[in-house]
Write a protein that holds these residues in place. Structure first.
Motif, PDB file in Angstrom:
ATOM      1  N   VAL A 188      12.802  24.765  62.089  1.00 17.49           N
ATOM      2  CA  VAL A 188      12.731  24.561  63.238  1.00 17.49           C
ATOM      3  C   VAL A 188      13.858  25.497  63.397  1.00 17.49           C
ATOM      4  O   VAL A 188      15.097  25.344  62.627  1.00 17.49           O
ATOM      5  CB  VAL A 188      12.973  22.713  63.341  1.00 17.49           C
ATOM      6  N   ILE A 190      17.037  25.689  66.485  1.00 18.63           N
ATOM      7  CA  ILE A 190      17.611  25.207  67.357  1.00 18.63           C
ATOM      8  C   ILE A 190      18.214  26.114  67.613  1.00 18.63           C
ATOM      9  O   ILE A 190      18.869  26.457  68.375  1.00 18.63           O
ATOM     10  CB  ILE A 190      18.798  24.016  67.420  1.00 18.63           C
ATOM     11  N   LEU A 213      13.324  25.385  69.588  1.00 20.21           N
ATOM     12  CA  LEU A 213      13.965  24.150  70.756  1.00 20.21           C
ATOM     13  C   LEU A 213      14.414  24.381  71.721  1.00 20.21           C
ATOM     14  O   LEU A 213      15.879  24.878  70.662  1.00 20.21           O
ATOM     15  CB  LEU A 213      14.336  22.357  69.833  1.00 20.21           C
ATOM     16  N   ASP A 214      14.757  24.371  72.661  1.00 20.12           N
ATOM     17  CA  ASP A 214      15.995  25.610  73.831  1.00 20.12           C
ATOM     18  C   ASP A 214      15.925  24.996  74.844  1.00 20.12           C
ATOM     19  O   ASP A 214      15.133  23.585  75.356  1.00 20.12           O
ATOM     20  CB  ASP A 214      14.653  26.953  74.181  1.00 20.12           C
ATOM     21  N   TYR A 215      16.838  24.144  75.632  1.00 17.47           N
ATOM     22  CA  TYR A 215      17.056  23.912  76.709  1.00 17.47           C
ATOM     23  C   TYR A 215      17.120  24.008  77.994  1.00 17.47           C
ATOM     24  O   TYR A 215      16.827  25.036  78.541  1.00 17.47           O
ATOM     25  CB  TYR A 215      19.143  24.097  76.483  1.00 17.47           C
ATOM     26  N   SER A 219      14.085  19.882  82.823  1.00 12.13           N
ATOM     27  CA  SER A 219      12.891  20.111  81.629  1.00 12.13           C
ATOM     28  C   SER A 219      11.380  19.944  82.401  1.00 12.13           C
ATOM     29  O   SER A 219      11.594  18.796  83.705  1.00 12.13           O
ATOM     30  CB  SER A 219      12.809  19.236  80.044  1.00 12.13           C
TER      31      SER A 219
END
Length: 230
Positions: A188, A190, A213-215, A219
């Protein structure tokens, strides 16, 4: 230092009322002390001035800690500033110990007498509470907390965020997790920036199952905060 007059069998001391009084009796012939009586009378002071009564309109803030502790000094400065701004409402009482061991010895028997169970296990510096007298009546005091809780309480007085009970922690929001969800990854990552994408691609080339996982704001689900990205 006191030398009894010849033939004297009794000495009477009139001491000004104080939070700390230390009397040292020294004499070359210490055996004389065994036959002497000593009385301490707190009903009067040397100057004859009356002891100031406790002001019930003021909140007493007791700050205990040790002198070299940065968190104690930070809390002390904030509450002394509060007292300076609002002298009619707050009074700061400092219990400053020279060392950490002396501070812990001072607070060990007092903290367990406060009603709040959070105080019973609090041994770090500072220890902050409100009440008339921490030393003589710890059971009548209300525990505020350490440095962070006390500063948060002080900010709330000036509208610096909603007032929360001291020690209240963050609450985990439902994130949709359920056992047996079937999402299983070898790696995973980040953050989906240049470093995150490069690492993800390289791991995928080597056969790993990768999740990035991206900001994203907002969303796809409409959330305005996320995990990852700088």
């Amino acid at each position: 230092h006191f030398s009894p007059p010849a033939g004297s069998q009794e000495a009477i001391f009139l001491l000004r009322a104080s939070s700390k009084v230390r009397v040292s009796l020294l004499h070359p012939r210490s055996s004389l002390l065994a036959g002497m009586a000593f009385k301490v009378d707190f009903s009067a002071s040397l100057g004859g001035a009356a002891v100031a009564p406790v002001d019930p309109s003021k909140t007493k803030l007791h700050v205990a800690g040790w002198a070299a502790c940065g968190f104690f000094q930070r809390t002390k400065a904030a509450l002394v500033g509060l007292q300076t701004l609002l002298p009619d409402k707050y009074e700061v009482v400092l219990h400053e110990a020279p060392s950490r061991d002396e501070y812990r010895q001072f607070i060990s028997s007092l903290r367990t007498q406060l009603p709040d169970p959070r105080a019973h296990g609090h041994s770090s510096s500072p220890f902050v509470c409100t009440g008339a007298d921490l030393v003589r009546d710890p059971a009548g005091c209300t525990f505020l907390g350490g440095c962070d809780d006390t500063l948060a309480w002080a900010r709330s007085l000036f509208g610096g965020g909603p007032a929360k009970p001291p020690g209240s922690g963050a609450v985990m929001a439902p994130d949709g997790y359920a056992p047996g969800h079937g999402y299983d990854y070898d790696l995973v990552v980040i953050g989906g920036g240049s470093g995150g994408l490069a690492a993800s691609k390289e791991a995928a080339k080597l056969g790993a199952k990768v999740a990035v996982l991206d900001y994203v704001k907002p969303s796809p689900q409409g959330s305005t905060w996320g995990l990852g990205g700088t």
